[in-house]
Enzyme design. Structure first.
Site, PDB file in Angstrom:
ATOM      1  N   LYS A  13      -4.478  -3.242  -1.491  1.00 58.63           N
ATOM      2  CA  LYS A  13      -5.204  -4.249  -0.709  1.00 58.63           C
ATOM      3  C   LYS A  13      -6.398  -3.619  -0.008  1.00 58.63           C
ATOM      4  CE  LYS A  13      -4.374  -7.780   2.890  1.00 58.63           C
ATOM      5  NZ  LYS A  13      -3.362  -8.376   3.805  1.00 58.63           N
ATOM      6  N   SER A  54      -2.941 -13.280   3.369  1.00 60.38           N
ATOM      7  CA  SER A  54      -4.214 -12.656   3.145  1.00 60.38           C
ATOM      8  C   SER A  54      -4.220 -11.666   1.982  1.00 60.38           C
ATOM      9  CB  SER A  54      -4.627 -11.907   4.413  1.00 60.38           C
ATOM     10  OG  SER A  54      -3.717 -10.861   4.690  1.00 60.38           O
ATOM     11  N   SER A  83       1.404 -12.761   5.413  1.00 59.44           N
ATOM     12  CA  SER A  83       0.455 -12.370   4.365  1.00 59.44           C
ATOM     13  C   SER A  83       1.059 -11.630   3.189  1.00 59.44           C
ATOM     14  CB  SER A  83      -0.655 -11.513   4.965  1.00 59.44           C
ATOM     15  OG  SER A  83      -1.550 -12.311   5.703  1.00 59.44           O
TER      16      SER A  83
END
Lengths: 401, 401
Positions: free
Chosen positions: A53, A122, A146
């Site tokens: 990420k 996210s 997330s």
């Protein structure tokens, strides 16, 4: 197939698919090839293809945090979790798309099951890249929901460890009391393999008793989720426990707002006009007082886990309100906030399909630091559940115990 | 004198003094001049000349963490605390020397009172630069005793806020449950001015009752410290309280070792040979188990502050065992560890001199989040104490109340 062949296959798949999907912020073609050539045959995670990420540093690669403010930023060194996974043999393919500052404003990533839908957020790119078979696993983070929500929306396994089990060194902060690094994979075996390699823990016994928790947000779940969840909980022999109070969400909001206001001060003071709308509105609100923050942390620290879990070691609850929402929102973390607040480990498993034919996620949680037991339980539950909702009748407490 | 004149004066003093002192890792001459030219006349901290410990990011400047591993690293953005202080009008002169990774291996910085002595650590350059009048204040951090000890050794004011009051975004992690950003100045008024500007809090009433705490490490204090401390405590009307248990130091060690092992994984796995000796030995030890870490955090969260403080709002204790130790060690944080563990705000004031004629530090601590009250109390105590040990008899509870 050699490891280099696997890397070439992954790079080819990304090249083929990602223009439509938008899961990758940066693909490190040369670096991935080099890692494959240098791989140690004996490494426990040899050949694990990994996405990271884009709020987590990988040395030498861009780390843009999903924001134009950091577009030119390159990480000097690996985040601690990245260094550990590399040392265990994982090969980093590149950086996966995050929403800006891991907040609610949606990124451009699409859901691989239906390009008109959101992959959740996210950790949008991590979930989409794993679900679309670009990589075996992807690092992700959770401050509200997330990991659990995008894993659910993309029909994959999401693991949010106990808060603090893996550190945040080299991870952009949102609210460190809540921020947690975890990962996603397509099956629980891969997630367990990574956990075992990182912790060195031997396999644990699974839970002998499951509970089921509707949460105070039950009415937000759509009908398909409610039906599938109740059927699944019954098949698992999970007796319903009382929902934790809604006040936990207030504690979560207080801590998150205090810490984000504190820790995103640079972005707010120096680049306000470049912040996305939801985040700008959030940060423009009044921060909680120091006293309110202290009280929220104190209440969290004193939480009565035995009151919530009772005789159960693991609780099941929905991972999200339903299947993936339309592109343009990342969905609602209502079913995840209190789990993150309490630092509980959480595993999301795909367990059914919604009315639109997209995956639904089942969340399993345990008391903090019971990660190994939770993962062992999730492995048994994954074997037993089917994504069409026809669970075999053999899934009972006896099978688990 | 214009602000630009003040900056030129500081730069000239650094140029004159720092070859002998070694307080600065990087002086940002051009940047400081530019900040002075652009200064906002109305800013609350207008003209405050600031040094920044070299584990805290200042955008565009090197951030070397005291280690050759990070010699080439430049920070992309300001740490949150730096951005806030800049927005309030502070002018960053540059980066002050830190021990490597803010650990115990000494840096090359000397004590400005006696170049054969240590300035303390890990915030060595911040303390030396402030004491030697290069800047008005300097940011520092404390994980064990890295603000209180160098402030004491250099005869200046050190302030370690309540843990979490100011965030760690943009600060290299050691052990985030303990890591705390604070600052140093030559007088309490400057420290209070910075605190007020950052928090917007109105001035607080001082403590109405002081206590005195020898701690379980009393026998480590040298005779000059013990004599001066007892005399000062008596003059302040501070009744002795029971020392907190030595077990707190074990909790501190468990948390620090668990988190440093976790968060310095990159350095350990990729650059072991470049770590300084003490840190390498520390990291080569067995990390505490997950269970031990959980238990330590839980014990800390349940600490009985009322049992320690009793009816006192502020306790005084030694900041260090005595005056500055010889160059080659940073000294002993025994009097600081439990304060950091508990997250208490702490102020160090120079209050006497040791047998070698160097400053001794008095530590004042309060319950977490009582920073404003602590600072108000420290201001009164500073007025009253004299560094030759001849406190006026008027310093009593009545004067404080």
């Amino acid at each position: 197939m050699t490891l280099s062949d696997r890397v070439e296959g992954a790079l080819a798949r990304i090249a083929l698919r990602d223009s439509a999907l938008g899961a990758w912020a940066h693909v490190d073609t040369a670096g991935a090839r080099q890692q494959a050539r240098r791989a140690d045959d004996a490494a426990p995670l040899r050949g694990l293809l990994l996405g990271v990420k884009d709020i987590i540093d990988v040395g030498g690669l861009p780390c843009g945090v999903g924001s134009p403010i950091f577009r030119e930023r390159h990480a000097f060194a690996d985040a601690a979790i990245v260094a550990r996974l590399k040392a265990l043999g994982a090969i980093v393919l590149g950086k996966t798309v995050t929403t800006a500052f891991a907040f609610l404003d949606p990124a451009a990533t699409r859901n691989p099951h239906d390009l008109s839908r959101s992959p959740g957020g996210s950790s949008s790119g991590s979930a989409a890249a794993v679900a679309d078979r670009h990589v075996d696993a992807a690092l992700a983070t959770q401050t509200a929901g997330s990991i659990a929500r995008p894993a659910a929306f993309c029909g994959i396994v999401g693991y949010k460890p106990t808060h603090g089990l893996f550190g945040l060194a080299g991870v952009a902060a949102s609210a460190p009391t809540l921020d947690t690094v975890g990962w996603m994979s397509r099956d629980i075996a891969t997630t367990c393999r990574i956990h075992a390699a990182l912790t060195g823990e031997p396999p644990s016994r699974p839970a002998s008793r499951l509970g089921s928790c509707r949460t105070v947000h039950w009415e937000r779940a759509d009908e398909a989720m409610r039906d599938a969840f109740l059927l699944c909980a019954a098949a698992l022999g999970a007796a319903e426990v009382a929902s934790p109070p809604a006040a936990l969400d207030v504690l979560h909001a207080t801590i998150m707002r205090f810490e984000m206001t504190r820790d995103l001060a640079t972005e707010w003071l120096q680049h306000r006009e470049l912040l996305p709308q939801s985040l700008r509105e959030f940060l423009s609100g009044a921060a909680p007082t120091d006293d309110a923050y202290r009280a929220a942390r104190s209440a969290r620290n004193g939480f009565d886990f035995d009151g919530l879990f009772g005789a159960s070691q693991v609780l099941v609850l929905p991972s999200a309100a339903g299947e993936a929402v339309a592109f343009g929102s990342t969905g609602d973390p209502a079913f995840n906030r209190f789990v993150t607040l309490l630092g509980c480990p959480s595993v999301t498993l795909p367990f059914a399909r919604g009315l639109g034919g997209l995956p639904l996620g089942l969340q399993l949680i345990a008391r903090p630091h019971e990660d190994a037991m939770l993962l062992a339980t999730a492995a048994i539950v994954e074997q037993a559940i089917r994504d069409d909702g026809s669970w075999p009748s053999g899934i009972t407490q006896a099978a688990l115990g």
